[in-house]
Design a protein around this motif. Structure first.
Motif, mmCIF file in Angstrom:
data_model
loop_
_atom_site.group_PDB
_atom_site.id
_atom_site.type_symbol
_atom_site.label_atom_id
_atom_site.label_comp_id
_atom_site.label_asym_id
_atom_site.label_seq_id
_atom_site.Cartn_x
_atom_site.Cartn_y
_atom_site.Cartn_z
ATOM 1 N N LYS A 117 56.908 -10.009 17.793
ATOM 2 C CA LYS A 117 57.224 -8.993 18.807
ATOM 3 C C LYS A 117 56.032 -8.855 19.741
ATOM 4 C CE LYS A 117 61.051 -7.968 16.740
ATOM 5 N NZ LYS A 117 62.285 -8.477 17.240
ATOM 6 N N ARG A 118 56.295 -8.724 21.026
ATOM 7 C CA ARG A 118 55.215 -8.561 21.988
ATOM 8 C C ARG A 118 55.535 -7.429 22.936
ATOM 9 N NH1 ARG A 118 53.192 -12.834 26.483
ATOM 10 N NH2 ARG A 118 53.504 -11.239 28.024
ATOM 11 N N TYR A 119 54.535 -6.620 23.247
ATOM 12 C CA TYR A 119 54.638 -5.568 24.243
ATOM 13 C C TYR A 119 53.386 -5.665 25.108
ATOM 14 C CZ TYR A 119 55.068 -1.080 26.517
ATOM 15 O OH TYR A 119 55.167 -0.099 27.464
ATOM 16 N N LEU A 120 53.562 -6.021 26.349
ATOM 17 C CA LEU A 120 52.459 -6.241 27.289
ATOM 18 C C LEU A 120 51.456 -7.227 26.705
ATOM 19 C CD1 LEU A 120 52.011 -2.601 28.625
ATOM 20 C CD2 LEU A 120 53.334 -4.458 29.635
ATOM 21 N N ASP A 121 50.262 -6.773 26.347
ATOM 22 C CA ASP A 121 49.272 -7.721 25.832
ATOM 23 C C ASP A 121 49.046 -7.578 24.322
ATOM 24 O OD1 ASP A 121 47.957 -5.312 25.899
ATOM 25 O OD2 ASP A 121 46.114 -6.095 26.759
ATOM 26 N N ASP A 122 49.950 -6.917 23.625
ATOM 27 C CA ASP A 122 49.866 -6.776 22.170
ATOM 28 C C ASP A 122 51.020 -7.520 21.511
ATOM 29 O OD1 ASP A 122 47.606 -5.082 22.070
ATOM 30 O OD2 ASP A 122 48.858 -3.360 22.551
ATOM 31 N N THR A 123 50.734 -8.151 20.395
ATOM 32 C CA THR A 123 51.797 -8.787 19.617
ATOM 33 C C THR A 123 51.742 -8.302 18.184
ATOM 34 O OG1 THR A 123 50.439 -10.703 19.046
ATOM 35 C CG2 THR A 123 51.813 -10.899 21.009
ATOM 36 N N PHE A 124 52.895 -8.327 17.543
ATOM 37 C CA PHE A 124 53.028 -8.006 16.129
ATOM 38 C C PHE A 124 53.783 -9.159 15.499
ATOM 39 C CE2 PHE A 124 55.653 -6.459 12.656
ATOM 40 C CZ PHE A 124 54.693 -5.882 11.839
ATOM 41 N N THR A 125 53.202 -9.786 14.504
ATOM 42 C CA THR A 125 53.869 -10.884 13.820
ATOM 43 C C THR A 125 53.704 -10.725 12.314
ATOM 44 O OG1 THR A 125 51.925 -12.321 13.830
ATOM 45 C CG2 THR A 125 53.404 -12.504 15.697
ATOM 46 N N ILE A 126 54.640 -11.306 11.598
ATOM 47 C CA ILE A 126 54.526 -11.415 10.148
ATOM 48 C C ILE A 126 54.662 -12.889 9.823
ATOM 49 C CG2 ILE A 126 55.546 -10.852 7.911
ATOM 50 C CD1 ILE A 126 56.469 -8.205 9.128
ATOM 51 N N VAL A 127 53.658 -13.421 9.137
ATOM 52 C CA VAL A 127 53.666 -14.821 8.729
ATOM 53 C C VAL A 127 53.530 -14.884 7.212
ATOM 54 C CG1 VAL A 127 52.778 -15.711 10.921
ATOM 55 C CG2 VAL A 127 51.184 -15.025 9.155
ATOM 56 N N PRO A 128 54.009 -15.973 6.599
ATOM 57 C CA PRO A 128 54.064 -16.021 5.141
ATOM 58 C C PRO A 128 52.750 -16.280 4.416
ATOM 59 C CG PRO A 128 55.003 -18.004 6.076
ATOM 60 C CD PRO A 128 54.692 -17.096 7.216
ATOM 61 N N GLY A 129 51.662 -16.514 5.120
ATOM 62 C CA GLY A 129 50.401 -16.753 4.417
ATOM 63 C C GLY A 129 49.286 -17.121 5.372
ATOM 64 N N ILE A 130 48.113 -17.352 4.815
ATOM 65 C CA ILE A 130 46.929 -17.643 5.607
ATOM 66 C C ILE A 130 47.098 -18.939 6.404
ATOM 67 C CG2 ILE A 130 44.457 -18.203 5.492
ATOM 68 C CD1 ILE A 130 45.072 -15.248 5.099
ATOM 69 N N ALA A 131 47.693 -19.970 5.820
ATOM 70 C CA ALA A 131 47.874 -21.238 6.536
ATOM 71 C C ALA A 131 48.744 -21.033 7.779
ATOM 72 C CB ALA A 131 48.487 -22.291 5.621
ATOM 73 N N ALA A 132 49.827 -20.257 7.647
ATOM 74 C CA ALA A 132 50.700 -19.973 8.798
ATOM 75 C C ALA A 132 49.972 -19.123 9.831
ATOM 76 C CB ALA A 132 51.971 -19.274 8.333
ATOM 77 N N TYR A 133 49.141 -18.213 9.361
ATOM 78 C CA TYR A 133 48.319 -17.385 10.252
ATOM 79 C C TYR A 133 47.391 -18.272 11.071
ATOM 80 C CZ TYR A 133 43.999 -14.855 11.316
ATOM 81 O OH TYR A 133 42.879 -14.376 11.928
ATOM 82 N N GLN A 134 46.704 -19.191 10.412
ATOM 83 C CA GLN A 134 45.762 -20.070 11.107
ATOM 84 C C GLN A 134 46.475 -20.981 12.109
ATOM 85 O OE1 GLN A 134 43.965 -21.709 7.569
ATOM 86 N NE2 GLN A 134 42.211 -20.329 7.716
ATOM 87 N N THR A 135 47.656 -21.476 11.745
ATOM 88 C CA THR A 135 48.436 -22.320 12.638
ATOM 89 C C THR A 135 48.857 -21.540 13.879
ATOM 90 O OG1 THR A 135 49.242 -23.674 10.818
ATOM 91 C CG2 THR A 135 50.540 -23.705 12.844
ATOM 92 N N LEU A 136 49.351 -20.313 13.682
ATOM 93 C CA LEU A 136 49.768 -19.481 14.806
ATOM 94 C C LEU A 136 48.586 -19.128 15.697
ATOM 95 C CD1 LEU A 136 51.857 -17.837 16.383
ATOM 96 C CD2 LEU A 136 51.414 -15.938 14.792
ATOM 97 N N TYR A 137 47.467 -18.760 15.101
ATOM 98 C CA TYR A 137 46.266 -18.393 15.851
ATOM 99 C C TYR A 137 45.807 -19.560 16.726
ATOM 100 C CZ TYR A 137 41.534 -16.656 16.727
ATOM 101 O OH TYR A 137 40.376 -16.246 17.318
ATOM 102 N N GLN A 138 45.786 -20.744 16.161
ATOM 103 C CA GLN A 138 45.382 -21.934 16.913
ATOM 104 C C GLN A 138 46.393 -22.240 18.020
ATOM 105 O OE1 GLN A 138 44.979 -25.490 14.568
ATOM 106 N NE2 GLN A 138 43.833 -26.542 16.147
ATOM 107 N N ALA A 139 47.686 -22.140 17.717
ATOM 108 C CA ALA A 139 48.723 -22.414 18.721
ATOM 109 C C ALA A 139 48.644 -21.428 19.881
ATOM 110 C CB ALA A 139 50.110 -22.363 18.065
#
Length: 64
Positions: A19-41
């Motif tokens: 979910k995104r509102y202006l310059d803030d996003t809220f996400t739920i990912v299943p673990g640290i590896a998915a977090y790192q992948t999303l952060y890099q992307a």
């Protein structure tokens, strides 16, 4: 959907809960590896933008 979300979706990197509102996003990912992948992307999606993230952990509750 903005160009960043479109790029994430096209590359298969957008999480189920994003979910995104202006310059803030809220996400739920299943673990640290998915977090790192999303952060890099996110940081590779647009050259003039830089994303920061905070990790929240689910805490179990004892119901007595």
């Amino acid at each position: 959907m903005t160009s960043i979300e479109a790029k994430l979706k096209a590359d298969g990197n957008i999480p189920d809960i994003y979910k995104r509102y202006l310059d803030d996003t809220f996400t739920i990912v299943p673990g640290i590896a998915a977090y790192q992948t999303l952060y890099q992307a996110l940081n590779n999606a647009h050259l003039s933008m830089f994303f920061t993230m905070k990790i929240g952990m689910e805490i179990g509750h004892d119901h007595h």
